[in-house]
Design a protein around this motif. Structure first.
Motif, short mmCIF file in Angstrom:
data_model
loop_
_atom_site.label_atom_id
_atom_site.label_comp_id
_atom_site.label_asym_id
_atom_site.label_seq_id
_atom_site.Cartn_x
_atom_site.Cartn_y
_atom_site.Cartn_z
N GLU A 32 0.84 -1.19 0.00
CA GLU A 32 0.00 0.00 0.00
C GLU A 32 0.88 1.25 0.00
N HIS A 33 0.31 2.33 -0.51
CA HIS A 33 1.05 3.59 -0.66
C HIS A 33 0.10 4.74 -0.35
N ARG A 34 0.56 5.69 0.47
CA ARG A 34 -0.28 6.83 0.84
C ARG A 34 0.06 8.05 -0.01
N VAL A 35 -0.97 8.69 -0.53
CA VAL A 35 -0.82 9.97 -1.24
C VAL A 35 -1.91 10.90 -0.71
N GLY A 36 -1.74 12.19 -0.97
CA GLY A 36 -2.75 13.11 -0.47
C GLY A 36 -2.47 14.53 -0.90
N LEU A 37 -3.07 15.47 -0.18
CA LEU A 37 -2.96 16.88 -0.54
C LEU A 37 -1.67 17.52 -0.03
N LYS A 38 -0.85 16.77 0.67
CA LYS A 38 0.51 17.23 0.96
C LYS A 38 1.34 16.97 -0.30
N PRO A 39 1.86 18.01 -0.95
CA PRO A 39 2.49 17.84 -2.26
C PRO A 39 3.68 16.86 -2.24
N ILE A 40 3.83 16.15 -3.34
CA ILE A 40 4.99 15.29 -3.58
C ILE A 40 6.01 16.11 -4.35
N LEU A 41 7.16 16.34 -3.77
CA LEU A 41 8.16 17.20 -4.39
C LEU A 41 9.25 16.37 -5.05
N ARG A 42 9.56 16.72 -6.30
CA ARG A 42 10.63 16.06 -7.04
C ARG A 42 11.45 17.12 -7.75
N ARG A 43 12.60 16.71 -8.23
CA ARG A 43 13.42 17.61 -9.01
C ARG A 43 12.66 18.03 -10.26
N THR A 44 12.91 19.27 -10.70
CA THR A 44 12.22 19.77 -11.87
C THR A 44 13.18 20.57 -12.73
N TRP A 45 12.83 20.71 -14.02
CA TRP A 45 13.68 21.46 -14.94
C TRP A 45 13.51 22.96 -14.71
N ALA A 46 14.58 23.71 -14.95
CA ALA A 46 14.55 25.17 -14.90
C ALA A 46 15.60 25.71 -15.86
N ARG A 47 15.41 26.91 -16.30
CA ARG A 47 16.40 27.53 -17.16
C ARG A 47 17.70 27.74 -16.40
N ARG A 48 18.81 27.66 -17.13
CA ARG A 48 20.12 27.85 -16.51
C ARG A 48 20.17 29.21 -15.81
N GLY A 49 20.63 29.20 -14.58
CA GLY A 49 20.76 30.43 -13.82
C GLY A 49 19.52 30.84 -13.05
#
Length: 202
Positions: A32-49
């Motif tokens: 079993e795995h719990r998910v909810g309204l507490k956000p799941i944070l992962r690495r994300t892309w961004a422009r250099r700098g």
């Protein structure tokens, strides 16, 4: 509760192979795995700098994913439920068994609701047998590797309502059941029955 004697994985594989000589047996894992309204944070892309930014609005409403996986074939089945306990586990497991034509050996961790008297009573008709992994060994549980996939469309997002999250998660789970090769590549460990005959591609 009196602890149950655990069999080694080599003996488990031998047991399954012997059983298959007399009857069709499938070996599944479940977690079993719990998910909810507490956000799941992962690495994300961004422009250099630029510093990447992810919106968060933590609230504490939860939904649980019950996942069954057959690593040897990549077949999977997902259930969404509002809670995790012995009664819910037994109800979902019984429904899962009704969809199977073969006998099932189900590999579980040692969560309390997996060891209750109600749960162990499911073994009575011989259609289902449980094999419990050693304590504190999530790395041995194939179903643990499903959560990265189920969470893909939830990560770095804020959902206004739990129903909105459930809709997205439900679509993701349905999609995953149509991707057995992807599931197999993540869950078929070399020591699992049939694992020595396959090579992971992911």
């Amino acid at each position: 509760m009196r602890p149950r004697k655990r069999r080694s994985k080599n003996k488990l594989v031998a047991q399954v192979e012997a059983a298959r000589a007399e009857r069709s047996v499938e070996v599944w894992a479940m977690d079993e795995h719990r998910v909810g309204l507490k956000p799941i944070l992962r690495r994300t892309w961004a422009r250099r700098g630029e510093r990447p930014q992810v919106a968060v609005r933590p609230r504490y409403e939860w939904l649980y994913v019950y996942a069954f996986v057959c690593p040897e074939t990549g077949e999977s089945e997902f259930w969404l439920a509002p809670s995790v306990n012995s009664a819910m586990f037994c109800e979902i497991t019984a429904a899962f068994l009704r969809s199977r034509e073969q006998a099932v050996l189900l590999v579980l961790d040692q969560a309390g609701w997996h060891m209750s008297a109600e749960t162990l009573a499911l073994e009575a008709d011989g259609v289902l047998a449980f094999e419990h992994l050693p304590p504190y060994s999530p790395e041995l549980m194939p179903a643990e590797r499903l959560w990265e996939l189920t969470d893909e469309r939830l990560a770095n997002r804020v959902f206004e309502r739990l129903a909105d999250l459930e809709a997205v998660l439900g679509e993701t789970c349905v999609s995953l059941t149509d991707q057995p090769a992807r599931i197999q590549s993540r869950t078929l460990y070399h020591w699992w029955p049939g694992g020595a005959d396959h090579t992971s591609t992911e």
